[in-house]
Design a protein around this motif. Structure first.
Motif, PDB file in Angstrom:
ATOM      1  N   TYR A  52       5.649  13.562  10.094  1.00  0.00           N
ATOM      2  CA  TYR A  52       4.291  13.660   9.551  1.00  0.00           C
ATOM      3  C   TYR A  52       4.239  13.195   8.100  1.00  0.00           C
ATOM      4  O   TYR A  52       3.660  13.835   7.246  1.00  0.00           O
ATOM      5  N   GLY A  53       4.881  12.065   7.862  1.00  0.00           N
ATOM      6  CA  GLY A  53       4.812  11.446   6.545  1.00  0.00           C
ATOM      7  C   GLY A  53       6.050  11.734   5.708  1.00  0.00           C
ATOM      8  O   GLY A  53       6.903  12.540   6.078  1.00  0.00           O
ATOM      9  N   LEU A  54       6.137  11.046   4.586  1.00  0.00           N
ATOM     10  CA  LEU A  54       7.267  11.206   3.674  1.00  0.00           C
ATOM     11  C   LEU A  54       6.773  11.740   2.341  1.00  0.00           C
ATOM     12  O   LEU A  54       5.680  11.401   1.884  1.00  0.00           O
ATOM     13  N   LEU A  55       7.595  12.586   1.721  1.00  0.00           N
ATOM     14  CA  LEU A  55       7.311  13.115   0.388  1.00  0.00           C
ATOM     15  C   LEU A  55       8.359  12.575  -0.578  1.00  0.00           C
ATOM     16  O   LEU A  55       9.519  12.413  -0.211  1.00  0.00           O
ATOM     17  N   PRO A  56       7.963  12.317  -1.829  1.00  0.00           N
ATOM     18  CA  PRO A  56       8.976  11.927  -2.815  1.00  0.00           C
ATOM     19  C   PRO A  56       9.963  13.075  -3.026  1.00  0.00           C
ATOM     20  O   PRO A  56       9.560  14.228  -3.147  1.00  0.00           O
ATOM     21  N   GLY A  57      11.255  12.748  -3.028  1.00  0.00           N
ATOM     22  CA  GLY A  57      12.291  13.767  -3.287  1.00  0.00           C
ATOM     23  C   GLY A  57      12.433  13.944  -4.788  1.00  0.00           C
ATOM     24  O   GLY A  57      13.354  13.427  -5.394  1.00  0.00           O
ATOM     25  N   ALA A  58      11.481  14.673  -5.379  1.00  0.00           N
ATOM     26  CA  ALA A  58      11.359  14.687  -6.842  1.00  0.00           C
ATOM     27  C   ALA A  58      12.026  15.903  -7.485  1.00  0.00           C
ATOM     28  O   ALA A  58      11.867  16.126  -8.680  1.00  0.00           O
ATOM     29  N   GLU A  59      12.805  16.673  -6.699  1.00  0.00           N
ATOM     30  CA  GLU A  59      13.397  17.883  -7.290  1.00  0.00           C
ATOM     31  C   GLU A  59      14.308  17.582  -8.473  1.00  0.00           C
ATOM     32  O   GLU A  59      14.302  18.339  -9.446  1.00  0.00           O
ATOM     33  N   PRO A  60      15.116  16.528  -8.418  1.00  0.00           N
ATOM     34  CA  PRO A  60      15.970  16.265  -9.590  1.00  0.00           C
ATOM     35  C   PRO A  60      15.144  16.062 -10.857  1.00  0.00           C
ATOM     36  O   PRO A  60      15.524  16.545 -11.930  1.00  0.00           O
ATOM     37  N   ALA A  61      13.995  15.377 -10.738  1.00  0.00           N
ATOM     38  CA  ALA A  61      13.147  15.169 -11.916  1.00  0.00           C
ATOM     39  C   ALA A  61      12.654  16.512 -12.455  1.00  0.00           C
ATOM     40  O   ALA A  61      12.598  16.733 -13.665  1.00  0.00           O
ATOM     41  N   GLY A 102      -1.870   8.722  -3.920  1.00  0.00           N
ATOM     42  CA  GLY A 102      -1.461   7.359  -3.599  1.00  0.00           C
ATOM     43  C   GLY A 102       0.048   7.195  -3.535  1.00  0.00           C
ATOM     44  O   GLY A 102       0.546   6.198  -3.022  1.00  0.00           O
ATOM     45  N   LEU A 103       0.771   8.186  -4.074  1.00  0.00           N
ATOM     46  CA  LEU A 103       2.235   8.156  -4.058  1.00  0.00           C
ATOM     47  C   LEU A 103       2.797   9.211  -3.111  1.00  0.00           C
ATOM     48  O   LEU A 103       3.997   9.403  -3.025  1.00  0.00           O
ATOM     49  N   ASN A 104       1.923   9.926  -2.399  1.00  0.00           N
ATOM     50  CA  ASN A 104       2.280  10.942  -1.399  1.00  0.00           C
ATOM     51  C   ASN A 104       2.818  12.244  -1.979  1.00  0.00           C
ATOM     52  O   ASN A 104       3.559  12.940  -1.292  1.00  0.00           O
ATOM     53  N   GLY A 105       2.435  12.595  -3.192  1.00  0.00           N
ATOM     54  CA  GLY A 105       2.806  13.932  -3.628  1.00  0.00           C
ATOM     55  C   GLY A 105       3.189  14.044  -5.081  1.00  0.00           C
ATOM     56  O   GLY A 105       2.740  13.275  -5.928  1.00  0.00           O
ATOM     57  N   LEU A 106       4.051  15.025  -5.344  1.00  0.00           N
ATOM     58  CA  LEU A 106       4.456  15.375  -6.705  1.00  0.00           C
ATOM     59  C   LEU A 106       5.502  14.374  -7.202  1.00  0.00           C
ATOM     60  O   LEU A 106       6.541  14.185  -6.574  1.00  0.00           O
ATOM     61  N   GLY A 150      11.972   4.121  -7.112  1.00  0.00           N
ATOM     62  CA  GLY A 150      12.046   4.184  -5.654  1.00  0.00           C
ATOM     63  C   GLY A 150      11.214   5.315  -5.069  1.00  0.00           C
ATOM     64  O   GLY A 150      10.337   5.875  -5.731  1.00  0.00           O
ATOM     65  N   ASP A 151      11.506   5.656  -3.812  1.00  0.00           N
ATOM     66  CA  ASP A 151      10.701   6.645  -3.083  1.00  0.00           C
ATOM     67  C   ASP A 151      10.670   8.009  -3.774  1.00  0.00           C
ATOM     68  O   ASP A 151       9.706   8.755  -3.621  1.00  0.00           O
ATOM     69  N   GLY A 152      11.705   8.359  -4.528  1.00  0.00           N
ATOM     70  CA  GLY A 152      11.729   9.640  -5.226  1.00  0.00           C
ATOM     71  C   GLY A 152      10.688   9.726  -6.331  1.00  0.00           C
ATOM     72  O   GLY A 152      10.354  10.804  -6.811  1.00  0.00           O
ATOM     73  N   ALA A 153      10.158   8.566  -6.724  1.00  0.00           N
ATOM     74  CA  ALA A 153       9.125   8.535  -7.770  1.00  0.00           C
ATOM     75  C   ALA A 153       7.772   8.168  -7.182  1.00  0.00           C
ATOM     76  O   ALA A 153       6.809   7.924  -7.920  1.00  0.00           O
ATOM     77  N   GLY A 154       7.665   8.146  -5.847  1.00  0.00           N
ATOM     78  CA  GLY A 154       6.422   7.771  -5.162  1.00  0.00           C
ATOM     79  C   GLY A 154       6.760   6.934  -3.943  1.00  0.00           C
ATOM     80  O   GLY A 154       7.492   5.958  -4.055  1.00  0.00           O
ATOM     81  N   ILE A 155       6.230   7.335  -2.769  1.00  0.00           N
ATOM     82  CA  ILE A 155       6.624   6.661  -1.528  1.00  0.00           C
ATOM     83  C   ILE A 155       6.135   5.213  -1.531  1.00  0.00           C
ATOM     84  O   ILE A 155       4.958   4.950  -1.770  1.00  0.00           O
ATOM     85  N   GLY A 156       7.041   4.283  -1.286  1.00  0.00           N
ATOM     86  CA  GLY A 156       6.659   2.874  -1.323  1.00  0.00           C
ATOM     87  C   GLY A 156       7.533   1.964  -0.479  1.00  0.00           C
ATOM     88  O   GLY A 156       7.231   0.789  -0.346  1.00  0.00           O
ATOM     89  N   GLY A 157       8.623   2.491   0.071  1.00  0.00           N
ATOM     90  CA  GLY A 157       9.455   1.667   0.942  1.00  0.00           C
ATOM     91  C   GLY A 157      10.503   0.866   0.203  1.00  0.00           C
ATOM     92  O   GLY A 157      10.606   0.895  -1.027  1.00  0.00           O
ATOM     93  N   VAL A 158      11.277   0.140   0.990  1.00  0.00           N
ATOM     94  CA  VAL A 158      12.514  -0.473   0.486  1.00  0.00           C
ATOM     95  C   VAL A 158      12.244  -1.599  -0.502  1.00  0.00           C
ATOM     96  O   VAL A 158      12.936  -1.712  -1.521  1.00  0.00           O
ATOM     97  N   ARG A 159      11.246  -2.437  -0.249  1.00  0.00           N
ATOM     98  CA  ARG A 159      11.017  -3.580  -1.147  1.00  0.00           C
ATOM     99  C   ARG A 159      10.610  -3.094  -2.535  1.00  0.00           C
ATOM    100  O   ARG A 159      11.079  -3.596  -3.554  1.00  0.00           O
ATOM    101  N   LEU A 160       9.723  -2.107  -2.559  1.00  0.00           N
ATOM    102  CA  LEU A 160       9.282  -1.569  -3.847  1.00  0.00           C
ATOM    103  C   LEU A 160      10.447  -0.877  -4.557  1.00  0.00           C
ATOM    104  O   LEU A 160      10.589  -0.982  -5.784  1.00  0.00           O
ATOM    105  N   ALA A 161      11.287  -0.187  -3.786  1.00  0.00           N
ATOM    106  CA  ALA A 161      12.433   0.518  -4.376  1.00  0.00           C
ATOM    107  C   ALA A 161      13.361  -0.470  -5.073  1.00  0.00           C
ATOM    108  O   ALA A 161      13.818  -0.232  -6.196  1.00  0.00           O
ATOM    109  N   SER A 183      -3.289  26.218  -4.273  1.00  0.00           N
ATOM    110  CA  SER A 183      -3.592  24.890  -4.782  1.00  0.00           C
ATOM    111  C   SER A 183      -2.325  24.066  -4.984  1.00  0.00           C
ATOM    112  O   SER A 183      -1.430  24.464  -5.742  1.00  0.00           O
ATOM    113  N   PRO A 184      -2.250  22.926  -4.309  1.00  0.00           N
ATOM    114  CA  PRO A 184      -1.074  22.087  -4.519  1.00  0.00           C
ATOM    115  C   PRO A 184      -1.061  21.446  -5.906  1.00  0.00           C
ATOM    116  O   PRO A 184      -0.036  21.004  -6.383  1.00  0.00           O
TER     117      PRO A 184
END
Lengths: 97, 469
Positions: B263-272, B284-288, B307-318, B423-424
């Motif tokens: 049901y979609g991808l979230l940025p893995g932003a925990e390290p940030a 537009g980036l699918n989350g936090l 890359g995806d950890g900073a906003g979902i965008g796929g391999v080319r954008l990464a 509230s998210p």
């Protein structure tokens, strides 16, 4: 049955023995522990210690710990992240997690 | 000696970044939790396996270009290694089977990739219900597919990718269900034709694979529930209702052996968050995501996110972001063509993410549905808890143990916030990120050769708020 099978044309490594909860099983060099268990028909690797329901391989990338197993001599680890090696003695991680 | 640039994550973004830095003669250390470089997209068959690649999805040429950097003498890759703590500014604690310690870096690049968005539904904890990412990893990393019938259901591009990949690999896919309606996606598709014709061509190839196997992708359907005894047996699908819930009318049941959900991808932003980077929500980036400058630098000087950890965008954008961040670290002006290409891809991914976004959000959990898998907490236990009135996810956590298991909340907190009506946007009410970032064995912490007290950076926003307790 939620088991997995090799894709046609896959060349697997040499067969290697291991045990899971006392049952003698065979996997292959190159298998992760999860792949070896899923190929052997164990869709579930453990039960939830909270509600007793069966759980198994879910996220496949080390996030969820649902496929956790206990490796004798090492402790609890994620079956999806760990390669199978010869003679591993594995147990379901029900009470350790 | 100059400190190395530390890159966390050896996926497409991390490898691309390392490539530019290494060519310029900089020392680079890459950390990755996996056994091999490549991340999820470029996951390679495990050592010891070989295959007829015509049935597999690997982009071998694309990976060879990225992975070439790993043989450079100034690049070090630590695999099976967890970046577990931000121990000091510009310093990261790592732990792995080959040693534990701290790395002092001249710059840190967070290239930590994505995670699946959890959507709890009745029966989603049954063995045989597998995330789309987990299923793709069995195909790519192990060369295996489900032996029996497979239903794929979810929301987002990964539904199509997973279904086509499984069919190509010889799996018996008996149904494919996407929650978004096809006509919502058309606008984004047209934008893709201009911004990223390669991505559009690949999507068409996936559709062609489905058509060749006589499998239809049905839009506007969602999972209402899964049933089974000790393992999954039957899925109930329903048209998406106007309230985002599975409609009661027109439901259909399908017997199968494996249910693949994504049901979609979230940025893995925990390290940030652990580093203390300023964060913001961006649909537009699918989350936090971490706030970034136009040089891909976070609010912390010298800490970059790509890359995806900073906003979902796929391999080319990464790959594009990894390279551009490297130019920024080197203090060089990036090639103008690469900047133009990034802008196009960024516009396209925002359009695609928004097109797939369901409004109102999808809700499939019933009162009896397990929300927190680790602690087996059901929605009724959470929704009925008196402390819920505090309106804080952190308060619900401390009151109920929500998110306190081994997944550290990754599989429940995003869905729980939505289900509980918290509230998210309110990042301050979320539990803090604390070391260790991932569970690691005590022996690896005890083996930390550089051990000192660990600094815990406050997330900036927490300093401005008195949290209700």
């Amino acid at each position: 049955m939620a088991d997995f099978r090799p894709i046609a044309g896959l060349r697997r490594g040499a067969p290697i023995p291991f045990t899971f909860d006392g049952r003698a099983l065979t996997g292959h060099q190159g298998d992760s522990i999860a792949a070896a268990l899923l190929a052997a028909g164990f869709a579930s690797q453990r039960v939830s210690p909270r509600d007793g329901a069966r759980r198994g391989y879910y996220c496949g990338m080390g996030q969820c710990w649902e496929c956790a197993v206990r490796l004798q001599g090492r402790g609890v680890l994620r079956a999806c992240m760990e390669p199978l090696t010869e003679g591993m003695v594995l147990f379901s991680a029900d009470k350790d997690i | 000696m100059e400190k190395p640039v530390l890159i966390i994550g050896a996926g497409p973004a991390g490898l691309a970044c390392a490539g530019v830095l290494a060519e310029a003669g900089r020392a680079v250390v890459l950390l990755d939790e996996n056994r091999q470089a490549g991340g999820q997209y470029h996951r390679q068959l495990a050592p010891g396996l070989d295959a007829d690649y015509r049935r597999l999805p690997h982009d071998r040429q694309g990976f060879a270009v990225l992975a070439g950097v790993l043989v450079q003498p100034n690049v070090r890759l630590l695999t099976a290694t967890t970046a577990w703590a931000a121990t000091a500014p510009g310093e990261v604690g790592y732990a792995g089977p080959d040693g534990s310690g701290r790395i002092a870096a001249s710059a840190v690049v967070l290239a930590t990739g994505a995670q699946d968005m959890p959507l709890p539904f009745p029966g989603w904890t049954l063995p045989g219900v597998i995330s789309a990412g987990g299923c793709l990893n069995m195909v790519k990393g192990q060369g295996m597919v489900p032996a029996g019938r497979v239903v794929v259901a979810g929301n987002g591009p990964l539904v199509l990718v997973a279904a086509a990949t499984l069919l190509k690999a010889g799996a018996n896919v008996v149904g494919v269900f996407e929650a978004q309606r096809s006509r919502r996606l058309l606008g984004a598709v047209w934008r893709g034709a201009l911004a990223a014709p390669g991505i559009l061509r690949q999507a068409l190839a996936y559709h062609a694979t489905l058509a060749r196997h006589g499998v239809a992708l049905r839009g506007g359907w969602m999972i209402a529930g899964a049933e089974g005894g000790d393992a999954f047996q039957t899925v109930t699908l329903a048209p998406v209702g106007t309230d985002g819930r599975p409609a009661m009318q027109g439901r259909r049941r399908i017997d199968a052996d494996v249910l693949v959900t994504g049901y979609g991808l979230l940025p893995g932003a925990e390290p940030a968050r652990l580093f203390g980077c300023a964060m913001r929500l961006d649909a537009g980036l699918n989350g936090l995501v971490p706030e970034r400058s136009d040089r891909f630098e976070t609010s912390l000087p010298g800490v970059y996110a790509v890359g995806d950890g900073a906003g979902i965008g796929g391999v080319r954008l990464a790959v594009a972001e990894g390279r551009l961040a490297a130019f920024a670290i080197l203090g060089r002006t990036p090639p103008p063509a690469e900047l133009v290409a990034w802008r196009r891809l960024d516009g396209f991914r925002r359009a695609l993410n928004l097109a797939y976004r369901c409004d109102p959000p999808l809700l499939a959990a019933t009162p009896d549905t397990v929300i927190c898998r680790c602690e087996a907490l059901r929605l009724s236990e959470l929704a009925g808890h008196p402390r819920l009135q505090a309106g804080s996810l952190n308060v619900v956590k401390t009151a109920t143990r929500l998110g306190m298991g081994r997944c550290q909340g990754r599989n429940c907190l995003p869905a729980a916030a939505q289900l509980l009506g918290l509230s998210p946007e309110d990042i301050a009410s979320r539990p803090r990120m604390r070391p260790p970032l991932r569970p690691i064995p005590l022996c690896q912490i005890a083996g930390d050769k550089d051990a000192r007290p660990v600094r815990e950076p406050d997330e900036p926003i927490l300093q401005h708020r008195n949290e209700p307790t």
